[in-house]
Scaffold this motif. Structure first.
Motif, mmCIF file in Angstrom:
data_model
loop_
_atom_site.group_PDB
_atom_site.id
_atom_site.type_symbol
_atom_site.label_atom_id
_atom_site.label_comp_id
_atom_site.label_asym_id
_atom_site.label_seq_id
_atom_site.Cartn_x
_atom_site.Cartn_y
_atom_site.Cartn_z
ATOM 1 N N GLN A 181 0.827 -1.205 0.000
ATOM 2 C CA GLN A 181 0.000 0.000 0.000
ATOM 3 C C GLN A 181 0.865 1.260 0.000
ATOM 4 N N PHE A 182 1.933 1.247 0.814
ATOM 5 C CA PHE A 182 2.820 2.410 0.855
ATOM 6 C C PHE A 182 3.598 2.565 -0.452
ATOM 7 N N LEU A 183 3.964 1.464 -1.091
ATOM 8 C CA LEU A 183 4.691 1.537 -2.357
ATOM 9 C C LEU A 183 3.821 2.072 -3.484
ATOM 10 N N PRO A 185 1.346 4.257 -5.683
ATOM 11 C CA PRO A 185 0.809 5.620 -5.799
ATOM 12 C C PRO A 185 -0.716 5.662 -5.823
ATOM 13 N N VAL A 186 -1.353 4.512 -6.015
ATOM 14 C CA VAL A 186 -2.817 4.477 -5.949
ATOM 15 C C VAL A 186 -3.292 4.807 -4.539
ATOM 16 N N PHE A 187 -2.556 4.342 -3.537
ATOM 17 C CA PHE A 187 -2.968 4.525 -2.147
ATOM 18 C C PHE A 187 -2.113 5.548 -1.392
ATOM 19 N N ASN A 188 -0.890 5.746 -1.806
ATOM 20 C CA ASN A 188 0.032 6.612 -1.080
ATOM 21 C C ASN A 188 0.064 7.995 -1.723
ATOM 22 N N HIS A 189 -0.577 8.955 -1.047
ATOM 23 C CA HIS A 189 -0.604 10.345 -1.513
ATOM 24 C C HIS A 189 0.085 11.265 -0.504
ATOM 25 N N ARG A 190 0.936 10.722 0.316
ATOM 26 C CA ARG A 190 1.593 11.490 1.373
ATOM 27 C C ARG A 190 2.562 12.507 0.779
ATOM 28 N N THR A 191 2.814 13.548 1.553
ATOM 29 C CA THR A 191 3.761 14.584 1.133
ATOM 30 C C THR A 191 4.971 14.642 2.053
ATOM 31 N N ASP A 192 5.055 13.706 3.019
ATOM 32 C CA ASP A 192 6.212 13.682 3.912
ATOM 33 C C ASP A 192 7.269 12.731 3.361
ATOM 34 N N GLY A 195 6.171 9.531 1.341
ATOM 35 C CA GLY A 195 5.373 9.656 0.133
ATOM 36 C C GLY A 195 6.106 10.422 -0.939
ATOM 37 N N GLY A 196 5.514 10.429 -2.150
ATOM 38 C CA GLY A 196 6.134 11.156 -3.251
ATOM 39 C C GLY A 196 6.935 10.246 -4.144
ATOM 40 N N SER A 197 8.255 10.348 -4.090
ATOM 41 C CA SER A 197 9.125 9.560 -4.962
ATOM 42 C C SER A 197 9.062 8.079 -4.596
ATOM 43 N N LEU A 198 9.514 7.235 -5.518
ATOM 44 C CA LEU A 198 9.523 5.800 -5.250
ATOM 45 C C LEU A 198 10.388 5.486 -4.038
ATOM 46 N N GLU A 199 11.526 6.140 -3.933
ATOM 47 C CA GLU A 199 12.400 5.886 -2.782
ATOM 48 C C GLU A 199 11.716 6.281 -1.481
ATOM 49 N N GLN A 232 -2.592 -3.221 -11.764
ATOM 50 C CA GLN A 232 -3.644 -2.291 -11.335
ATOM 51 C C GLN A 232 -3.380 -0.944 -11.989
ATOM 52 N N GLU A 233 -4.415 -0.337 -12.515
ATOM 53 C CA GLU A 233 -4.257 0.969 -13.144
ATOM 54 C C GLU A 233 -3.709 1.967 -12.127
ATOM 55 N N GLY A 234 -2.603 2.575 -12.457
ATOM 56 C CA GLY A 234 -1.968 3.519 -11.558
ATOM 57 C C GLY A 234 -1.026 2.883 -10.562
ATOM 58 N N GLY A 235 -0.998 1.555 -10.508
ATOM 59 C CA GLY A 235 -0.120 0.858 -9.583
ATOM 60 C C GLY A 235 1.274 0.676 -10.150
ATOM 61 N N LEU A 236 2.100 -0.089 -9.453
ATOM 62 C CA LEU A 236 3.475 -0.300 -9.872
ATOM 63 C C LEU A 236 3.559 -1.371 -10.946
ATOM 64 N N SER A 237 4.436 -1.149 -11.904
ATOM 65 C CA SER A 237 4.675 -2.094 -12.992
ATOM 66 C C SER A 237 5.963 -2.863 -12.712
ATOM 67 N N LEU A 238 6.301 -3.769 -13.620
ATOM 68 C CA LEU A 238 7.526 -4.540 -13.481
ATOM 69 C C LEU A 238 8.742 -3.621 -13.429
ATOM 70 N N GLU A 239 8.752 -2.591 -14.260
ATOM 71 C CA GLU A 239 9.886 -1.665 -14.262
ATOM 72 C C GLU A 239 10.042 -0.982 -12.905
#
Length: 654
Positions: A181-183, A185-192, A195-199, A232-239
């Motif tokens: 869920q944290f990984l 972007p569908v669920f993680n909209h945090r700004t701290d 959230g934000g970048s993949l890292e 999932q649309e908007g979720g993480l892909s293999l890349e």
């Protein structure tokens, strides 16, 4: 050795695994309401080690039960008193020759929402990466102080598991639970910083892995279950997951690459592939991630065939295979493969009866494995049922009917040392396994039939085909014990026009779809009708299903139905809440509230309106002997599970 790569040892951290087979994390509901192992749970895990797996993994042990318990009953690593059952289980796994692994998990928002895993006793609040509304309820953004508390709980749980004897731990970051869920972007909209970048979105996971390493020390293997694609649309892909794997490569010793999530019924059947997918459908995800990391990678994906597993390892697609349902179907798969007995492995049918039983029965069962869920009973009764009977107790046994119930009873009785004769009125063994396995996506049922026929032969059962058993036959045979397994008859209701030449019974239609016209109307939307619709459409027919109930295939467990129904809707026009009035030359005259009376056009009409046991004949046969046992559909019409289970347990104490 037939499979040299599959049985080649490998080192993971400070462990040397004797082969490349890991029992994937499973977590049947044989848990107390306080979150402890039961003796049945420990015996279930022990059998996987007895069967030859290098590592046996328990799944979804909750590290922070106040917020993360996503199932009705789960192992809770922070519960007082949990150590005893864990210790007993690890000792049993070790004594059986395996290494013990445990999956550390947290349900994230599903700790407080009703989920596939359960809807009873959810946590007070649902905490996810961000505040949002889900279909099951409101989700609160997880406060930072709670994030760090959960990170600490991962370390505490890992240390506890190491202390009680586990050889490695697996951190669950896939399938839609907390870290996934944290990984996403569908669920993680945090700004701290979480959230934000993949890292940043991976920071929670990385900190938890650091805490686990701190708790268990260097060398102790840490496995990470990670998606290869969320699908999932908007979720993480293999890349995206390749980049995640690179971020954590120095923190783990083994990657386990899966995909998808548990909460979408159609996606559940990709995460745990159903029979519409090829075996190993998800292996390519592991193969690609393996190219980008330095630590070993394990693959999953409804693997069942040792030859395919061997090819995966030999070709470098993965370093290890993790198998779940295949070891439910046959815990002894590794040993059978190693000793050259792969043709005796129970094929998993991918029917999800194992998943369904965890909620329905709060235990596990398997369609093709009658002892699944009975490991403790089998272990306690081994001196009684695992040895051949003395010559003085040997019985003359007659089994009437060569379907799955009759074959399983004959095999079990013969293996106990009895003199068994199996009589079948048709020209082959298998009964309704033949029509049930006729569809393009039912090859596993065909394999089951082949395995049972081989076992009948190897058990020394005398088989007579093309012979119909009558009461006079039974009297002349004079058996000590009679097993009546004559199956059931298809229902043919007194519908006007049902004897028309373009009407065909379901079994005949399944075995000979070439006899059907272009347009096919199926009367009956149970499992038989629903699966037949998929098969007929695949053969090029235009299909309609007519069902009186509110929907199609309602008798099927929700896990299998979730994957089946999209194919049914692609294959057929479904007329539910619809009554058949008459079969007419141009099709079927029906009636429902929405349209009144109308004709569904059809060149062929298939009758799939159920089965009925032939009780008068059953009783007539039973009356001929003192010890008669009625098994399979002629006892009570059911599914393959009931037939196999009934056949085995009726015969194993003979």
């Amino acid at each position: 050795m037939v499979y040299p790569n599959l049985f080649k040892p490998i080192r993971i951290g400070n462990l040397r695994l004797k082969n490349r087979i890991i029992a994937a994390p499973t977590s049947p509901s044989m848990i107390t309401t306080e979150g402890f192992f039961t003796p049945e749970m420990a015996a279930y895990l022990e059998e996987k080690a007895l069967g030859g797996c290098a590592v046996v993994t328990y799944g979804e042990a909750i590290v922070h039960s106040a917020t993360g318990k996503s199932h009705n009953k789960q192992l809770q690593l922070d519960a007082f008193g949990v150590r005893q059952g864990l210790t007993e289980s690890t000792r049993m796994i070790h004594n059986a020759g395996g290494l013990a692994n445990i999956q550390l998990s947290h349900g994230g928002m599903y700790g407080g929402l009703a989920s596939v895993g359960g809807d009873i006793g959810t946590c007070a609040k649902a905490y996810g990466p961000s505040e949002m509304e889900m279909p099951a309820g409101h989700v609160e953004e997880m406060p930072k102080e709670l994030i760090y508390e959960i990170i600490e709980s991962y370390g505490k749980s890992a240390k506890l598991c190491k202390d009680v004897g586990y050889d490695m731990v697996q951190v669950h970051a896939a399938h839609g639970w907390l870290f996934n869920q944290f990984l996403s972007p569908v669920f993680n909209h945090r700004t701290d910083e979480f959230g934000g970048s993949l890292e940043n979105r991976a920071r929670f996971l990385m900190l938890a892995l650091d805490e686990v390493r701190k708790a268990v020390g260097p060398g102790f293997p840490i496995e990470l279950r990670l998606n290869g694609d969320d699908f999932q649309e908007g979720g993480l892909s293999l890349e995206d997951y390749i980049e995640v794997a690179k971020l954590v490569d120095d923190k783990v010793d083994l990657f386990n690459i899966s995909c998808g999530n548990h909460e979408d019924p159609a996606m559940f059947c990709r995460t745990h592939p159903n029979s519409f997918f090829p075996r190993g459908v998800n292996v390519y995800l592991s193969a690609e991630i393996k190219k980008h990391v330095k630590h070993p990678v394990a693959c999953v994906g409804s693997l069942n065939d040792p030859a395919q597993m061997e090819e995966i390892i030999a070709s470098g697609q993965a370093d290890l295979v993790e198998i779940g349902r295949a070891l439910v179907a046959d815990p002894y798969l590794p040993n059978k493969a190693k000793c050259g007995c792969a043709d005796d492995i129970n094929p998993c049918l991918r029917c999800y009866e194992c998943f369904g039983a965890t909620g329905q029965l709060e235990m596990i069962k398997c369609t093709v494995n009658p002892t699944q869920g009975h490991q403790l009973e089998e272990k306690l009764n081994a001196p009684l049922i695992k040895c051949k009977v003395p010559e003085t107790e040997k019985k003359k046994v007659l089994v009437v009917g060569g379907g799955p119930a009759g074959m399983e009873a004959a095999i079990t009785a013969a293996n106990r040392g009895h003199d068994v004769t199996l009589v079948e009125k048709s020209d082959r063994l298998g009964g309704n396994l033949h029509p049930a396995g006729s569809a393009f996506f039912k090859q596993d049922i065909r394999k089951l039939c082949e395995v049972l026929v081989r076992r009948v032969d190897r058990a020394g059962v005398k088989v007579m085909l093309n012979t119909e058993v009558t009461p006079d036959y039974v009297k002349a045979f004079a058996p000590d014990t009679l097993f009546v397994a004559i199956g059931s008859n298809e229902l043919k209701p007194p519908i006007k026009g049902i004897d028309s030449p373009h009407v065909c019974m379901a079994i005949e239609a399944e075995l000979h779809p070439e006899k059907l016209g272009r347009r096919v109307a199926i009367m009956g939307g149970g499992l038989v009708g629903a699966e037949a619709a998929c098969s007929f459409a695949h053969e090029g027919h235009e299909v309609s299903i007519i069902e009186m109930k509110d929907d199609v295939a309602l008798e099927v467990n929700s896990f299998y139905r979730g994957g089946l129904m999209p194919h049914v809707h692609e294959s057929a026009t479904c007329y539910v809440k619809t009554k058949v009035l008459e079969i007419v030359p141009e099709g079927v005259l029906v009636e429902n509230e929405e349209k009144g009376q109308f004709v569904i056009p059809a060149d062929s009409v298939v009758c799939a309106l159920g089965f009925r046991a032939p009780y008068p004949l059953v009783d007539a046969l039973c009356d001929c002997v003192d010890d008669a046992r009625i098994i399979g559909d002629c006892n009570k019409v059911g599914m393959i599970y009931q037939a196999m289970d009934n056949g085995y347990h009726s015969a194993y104490r003979l």
